[in-house]
Design an enzyme around this catalytic site. Structure first.
Site, PDB file in Angstrom:
ATOM      1  CD  GLU A  39      30.076  40.322  42.368  1.00 36.92           C
ATOM      2  OE1 GLU A  39      30.373  39.155  42.680  1.00 36.92           O
ATOM      3  OE2 GLU A  39      29.725  40.641  41.231  1.00 36.92           O
ATOM      4  NE  ARG A  96      33.954  37.798  36.569  1.00 36.11           N
ATOM      5  CZ  ARG A  96      33.276  36.650  36.616  1.00 36.11           C
ATOM      6  NH1 ARG A  96      31.959  36.652  36.567  1.00 36.11           N
ATOM      7  NH2 ARG A  96      33.911  35.497  36.745  1.00 36.11           N
ATOM      8  CG  HIS A 115      28.584  36.533  41.096  1.00 37.23           C
ATOM      9  ND1 HIS A 115      29.758  37.212  40.922  1.00 37.23           N
ATOM     10  CD2 HIS A 115      28.570  35.612  40.095  1.00 37.23           C
ATOM     11  CE1 HIS A 115      30.417  36.729  39.883  1.00 37.23           C
ATOM     12  NE2 HIS A 115      29.711  35.748  39.369  1.00 37.23           N
TER      13      HIS A 115
HETATM   14  C1  DGY Z   1      31.689  32.499  36.516  1.00 35.91           C
HETATM   15  O1  DGY Z   1      31.749  31.261  36.525  1.00 35.91           O
HETATM   16  O2  DGY Z   1      32.619  33.201  36.138  1.00 35.91           O
HETATM   17  C2  DGY Z   1      30.406  33.118  36.926  1.00 35.91           C
HETATM   18  O3  DGY Z   1      30.573  34.430  37.251  1.00 35.91           O
HETATM   19  C3  DGY Z   1      29.751  32.337  38.012  1.00 35.91           C
HETATM   20  O4  DGY Z   1      28.403  32.678  38.125  1.00 35.91           O
END
Ligand code: DGY
Length: 324
Positions: free
Chosen positions: A270, A241, A289
């Site tokens: 984002e 994250r 992402h």
């Molecule tokens: C999630 O599933 O939390 C991821 O960030 C997706 O790529």
């Protein structure tokens, strides 16, 4: 006839998933601005029984308080830091998420960012596209860094961290890790990974890859103090994250060569645009992402998202449930 339960999706999902949902529920899918505006979600959540959301939808206490019948929140992600899970539990609302199926894809992405930044692939691509490849094969042109014999420091040895270790082992890398708890000796042996303190991880790693959840303990953990403790020649990879890193401090560290480079799939906020300061720096590779974004993985995630919803909506524990 009994009325169908109502399910709201903050964004559309795969066709097969919608078909399955439509068979059982009265569904509504948000179209338009992404993420769905707070007010609109607050008005929708009032009367629904199930919610399917995405990792950028903030499902906080205030929003949960608008819900009168909600039984389950099913997020199409492994991360659930966007949901107030404690409060959901208090309100007896189940929360489902999608671990396991995206482990390999996310580890692959972390590995590709590491390869890319260390071998300067994207930088080379930009050079060619911008018409700047003028002379061939100079001794110092685009020299990168070998992965073999380098020390990879894995911060967070859960599913994804372990999958990354497996991949790194076959690239002849040394693997150290830091985790809240040490993993078993058997697992350490099979991964060829050695536990170290966080301080040692910072000091000894040639690459650090982050695989911990975002929480109040990890928020902005990687800041200028931490970058100073890392080797000047080291690289930082983040597929977890964005909020785990202080982005302004990272930009300074990259510009001033406090660390050598970074590979980032996640950001503080984002999406980032083409004028974001990170796009002006050459020693960073950026991805939008896409950690779990393969056709196989995303389909599996959709399947689990629905299964979690189906169980939670009738008061059962979702297949992959956060705590309750
Ligand atoms: C999630 O599933 O939390 C991821 O960030 C997706 O790529």
């Amino acid at each position: 006839m009994m009325e169908k339960k109502r399910v709201f999706l903050t964004r559309t999902l795969h066709d097969f998933a919608l078909k399955e949902l439509k068979k059982q529920y009265d569904i509504e899918i948000h179209s338009g601005k992404i993420p769905i505006p707070k007010k609109r979600l607050a008005s929708k959540i009032k009367d629904i029984d199930g919610l399917i959301c995405f990792p950028y939808d903030v499902i906080g206490r205030e929003l949960i308080d608008c819900a009168k019948n909600l039984k389950v929140i099913s997020t199409y992600s492994v991360g659930f830091d966007h949901i107030d899970t404690e409060y959901a539990k208090e309100r007896k609302i189940r929360v489902g998420y999608t671990p396991e199926v995206l482990t390999g894809a996310t580890a692959d992405l972390a590995f590709s960012l590491m390869l890319d930044i260390m071998r300067r692939v994207s930088e080379g691509d930009r050079t060619i596209r911008n018409g700047n490849w003028k002379e061939i094969y100079g001794a110092y042109d685009y020299v990168g860094t070998d992965l073999q014999d380098k020390t990879l420091g894995i911060f967070g040895m859960g599913r994804i961290g372990s999958a990354l270790a497996k991949r790194a082992k076959s690239f002849d890398m040394n693997i150290i890790y830091h985790n809240r708890n040490k993993v078993s000796k058997t697992k350490e042996r099979s991964l060829g990974a050695k536990y170290v303190t966080f301080e040692k991880l910072l000091a000894q790693s040639d690459i650090i890859s982050i695989h911990v959840p975002h929480s109040k303990h990890t928020e902005q953990l990687f800041d200028k103090k931490i970058f100073k403790k890392m080797k000047n020649s080291s690289f930082l990879i983040n597929t977890a994250r964005g909020k785990i890193i202080n982005e302004n401090h990272l930009i300074e560290a990259l510009k001033n060569k406090i660390i050598a480079g970074a590979g980032l799939d996640v950001f503080e906020s984002e999406p980032i645009g083409k004028n974001h300061p990170l796009t002006k720096i050459d020693n960073v590779v950026l991805a939008p992402h896409i950690g779990s974004s393969t056709k196989e993985t995303r389909s599996k995630m959709a399947k689990i998202t629905i299964e979690n919803l189906q169980l939670g909506i009738v008061g059962k524990k979702p297949k992959f449930s956060v705590g309750y």
